[in-house]
Design an enzyme around this catalytic site. Structure first.
Site, mmCIF file in Angstrom:
data_model
loop_
_atom_site.group_PDB
_atom_site.id
_atom_site.type_symbol
_atom_site.label_atom_id
_atom_site.label_comp_id
_atom_site.label_asym_id
_atom_site.label_seq_id
_atom_site.Cartn_x
_atom_site.Cartn_y
_atom_site.Cartn_z
ATOM 1 C CG ASP A 82 -7.497 -5.268 5.063
ATOM 2 O OD1 ASP A 82 -7.069 -5.473 6.197
ATOM 3 O OD2 ASP A 82 -7.567 -4.144 4.552
ATOM 4 C CD GLU A 139 -9.704 -0.907 8.013
ATOM 5 O OE1 GLU A 139 -8.794 -1.490 8.611
ATOM 6 O OE2 GLU A 139 -9.580 -0.487 6.839
ATOM 7 C CD GLU A 170 -3.018 -1.135 2.229
ATOM 8 O OE1 GLU A 170 -2.758 -0.562 3.299
ATOM 9 O OE2 GLU A 170 -4.089 -1.699 1.993
#
Ligand code: GCW
Length: 704
Positions: free
Chosen positions: A363, A391, A289
């Site tokens: 993820d 998240e 990322e």
């Protein structure tokens, strides 16, 4: 009125107004130490603890023993009544115990806590206090306890500017502008909370790393934190930006095989250890990322990790190298990329390197199968990384107790090298005989008074700590422990809250990403649905993952598709690849199916998708009703706060449900089942809502 009378009046009016149960902002977490209501129990406990002996290898005072004494004194005063005074002595013990092992032996009014180190005496003290808070018998104990995994740590994604990436509980706990001179008392309470669970490591800063933390100025601040944490057995680790030798050291490159780069890291390690002698080591996100890494120099992840490992090895440090890598330029399924990248490197990492693997291959989705790297790298220490911060599971505006999700992965059988080789036994080192063992949780802490954004979210912090100590504990046992300590031993509290906690993860899956759907959240903030997301990096879009069209939905990861199932031992992979044996939970993770596919229930796939969304929101509505049982049983403050949380959760569940079913319906062209409640607004309404329409979000530094 004279001052004394005025004061008396004040006290009386305060007492009259005091709610039935003690009001709480949640700051004390599971260490409330409220006075035990049951008189007989208090008398029994007082008799059983007439004398407490802390037996350590040296028998000497130390900051850690002082911490244990403080904790016991405060707790006994609270639990047994303000006048209770404990008789506490320190003794020397020659019992051969591991450095984190303790025994707890009691009888005839004496409790002896013996540790293989001072820190394990502290762990034993917290164990005793847990039993008292759970109203368990403490007479006649004879137990021996040791953690299964040696490094049990929190990873904070806290930024230098005080924001927290994927944090939903306010700002960072670390006040960099005040450190090192000023030490917020909260640092010590943080350390107490960690030690109470046996957590022994912290990475205070984000894996999307900032070079400033390696400067002399910031290392002094880190050292000040480490000094507060040390008595509690907590080591500090740091993240590091791979390109630091260029940015800080002004070197022309950061090539791991370059002599000047090697020297730079060795010098940096020496500098850190001079300030923090028990520094744990580095946690690295590289070539992921947008983060720099060794691949920029055509070197491997092993070259990259070994460079740092050699720098910290003389000091006893370790390197934790993350396996969370995927590259939009690589044509293969994102779920397969970490395995493709890392398996060829098995055996090439130094002894003091551990490769940290997320629970699943994408993820931290609400539900993922276990990561295929577990069991596939026998010559490498593998760590498990889970996300405590929610998240993808509602931030801090939704209740989601995560222990059942972590248990899914811990208990999953990798079948490598043989059946029964669970992920828990891969990471505790027993299968492949690794001494270096690590488990990490991405923290959900912040500056909010209640630490985690709502009154129930600390259950996840607690559960992570307990599972890190012993992955064999059950989710239900942990939920009950937490509820009793945090709220009440009243059976109504336990019988109401524990079932809600236990159902919550499944409910969130149902109203957000049921039946194996994944990564269909809104872009950027990740809070709420975004099944239409089709811009940006392809492997970060929703359409990449659900592949919806008029024919059907789902990602074919069998041999006819990406063959991700081929990365697992055949016992696991072929079970998922075969529609006859693939559990419904993973259906659309591994298969792409037509809308009229007949499910085990006899209903079509389309109907089941819709009903799962409906079921999710109905479950939340059920909790709202049962929460009413606790009115007057727990303090009004936490009662009302949680009531509001559940209202909010219902609202957000409805958004998920309305958006996803209406979006999929535009492809399936099928009507919603009759049991399905009508959407509140049309799809277009939701598409136009300004993002984020749910949780407050700190700015993120990640690209997705
Ligand atoms: O889940 C993703 C998050 C990023 C995070 C990244 C990672 C720290 O969206 O915010 O970056 O994972 O784990 O590195």
């Amino acid at each position: 009125m004279p001052r004394s009378a005025c004061l008396r009046l004040l006290i009386v009016s305060f007492l009259l107004c005091a709610p039935r149960a003690l009001a709480s902002e949640g700051y004390q977490l599971w260490m409330r130490y409220d006075k035990i209501a049951d008189d007989k129990l208090r008398v029994d406990y007082t008799a059983a603890t007439t004398s407490i002996v802390l037996a350590t290898p040296t028998g000497a005072e130390s900051p850690t023993i002082a911490a244990a004494r403080d904790e016991l004194t405060t707790a006994f005063r609270g639990l047994l009544g303000i006048d209770a005074n404990i008789h506490l002595t320190i003794a020397q013990s020659e019992k051969p115990l591991g450095s984190e092992e303790f025994t707890l032996v009691s009888g005839k009014g004496t409790v002896i806590i013996t540790g293989g180190s001072d820190v394990s005496v502290l762990y034993g003290s917290f164990d005793l206090l847990r039993r008292l808070q759970l109203a368990q018998p403490i007479d006649g104990l004879a137990l021996r306890e040791a953690p299964k995994i040696s490094r049990r740590m929190l990873n904070h994604w806290d930024n230098l500017n005080g924001t927290i990436e994927r944090g939903y509980a306010g700002r960072s706990l670390w006040k960099w502008d005040e450190l090192p001179e000023k030490l917020d008392p909260r640092y010590r309470d943080y350390a107490r909370a960690l030690a109470s669970l046996g957590l022994n490591g912290t990475v205070p800063v984000n894996v999307n790393a900032n070079i400033q933390f390696l400067t002399p100025e910031y290392l002094k601040k880190i050292a000040a934190l480490a000094n507060v944490f040390r008595p509690y057995g907590i080591r500090v680790y740091l993240t590091a930006r791979y390109s630091s030798p260029m940015e800080l050291g002004k070197l022309p490159n950061a090539d791991p095989l370059d002599a000047a780069v090697i020297k730079w890291w060795h010098d940096k390690a020496d500098e850190i250890y001079a300030l923090v002698p028990d520094f744990g080591g580095f946690l690295i996100k590289a070539n992921s990322e947008g983060q720099p890494g060794p691949q920029s120099y055509q070197r491997t992840h092993a070259d990259g990790a070994n460079l740092l490992a050699d720098a910290v090895a003389p000091h006893g440090g370790i390197v934790i190298w993350r396996a969370f890598v995927y590259d939009a330029k690589v044509a293969d399924d994102r779920a397969k990329q970490a395995y493709n990248e890392f398996v060829p490197l098995d055996g090439k990492f130094r002894e003091n390197v551990v490769v940290q693997v997320k629970n699943g291959p994408i993820d931290f989705m609400p539900r993922e199968p276990f990561h295929p790297l577990f069991g596939a790298m026998p010559k490498t220490s593998l760590a498990l990384e889970v996300q405590i911060t929610q998240e993808y599971l509602g931030g801090s505006t939704e209740l989601c107790y995560l222990a059942p999700m972590w248990k899914d992965v811990l208990d999953a059988d990798t079948f490598r090298p043989r059946p029964g080789s669970t992920v828990a036994h891969v990471i505790d080192g027993t299968i492949d005989h690794h001494a270096l063992t690590v488990i990490a949780g991405v923290a959900n802490t912040g500056s909010d008074r209640n630490w985690s954004g709502n009154q129930l979210a600390p259950a996840n912090w607690y559960a992570f700590g307990r599972l890190a100590w012993d992955p064999a504990l059950t989710s239900a046992q942990i939920a009950e422990e937490w509820t009793r300590q945090t709220f009440s031993n009243d059976s109504r509290a336990v019988s109401t809250l524990v079932p809600i906690l236990m159902a919550s993860r499944e409910a969130v899956v149902n109203y957000s990403m049921p039946l194996g759907l994944h990564h269909i959240m809104a872009r950027g903030h990740h809070q709420g649905p975004g099944p239409w997301v089709n811009v940006g990096r392809a492997d970060q879009t929703s359409v990449y993952f659900h592949k919806v069209d008029e024919q059907g939905v789902g990602f074919d990861r069998t041999a006819t598709g990406s063959n991700a199932t081929g990365q697992y031992a055949s016992e696991a992979g072929s079970q998922w690849a075969d529609l006859a044996t693939c559990p419904d939970e993973y259906l659309l993770w591994f298969h792409r199916l037509p809308w009229d596919y007949k499910m085990r229930s006899g209903k079509t796939l389309w109907t089941e998708i819709a009903l799962h969304y409906q079921h999710g929101i109905d479950t939340v509505r059920g909790w709202k009703k049962s929460w009413e049982n606790l009115r007057g049983v727990i303090d009004d403050e936490r009662f009302t706060a949680t009531q509001k949380l559940l209202d909010r959760q219902e609202h957000e569940a409805r958004i998920w449900r309305d958006v996803c079913t209406q979006y999929f319906a535009t492809f399936s062209k099928l009507p919603l089942p009759s049991e399905y409640e009508s959407p509140e607004h049309p799809l277009d309404y939701y598409r136009k809502l300004p993002a984020p329409f749910t949780a407050t979000n700190a700015p993120v530094t990640a690209t997705n």
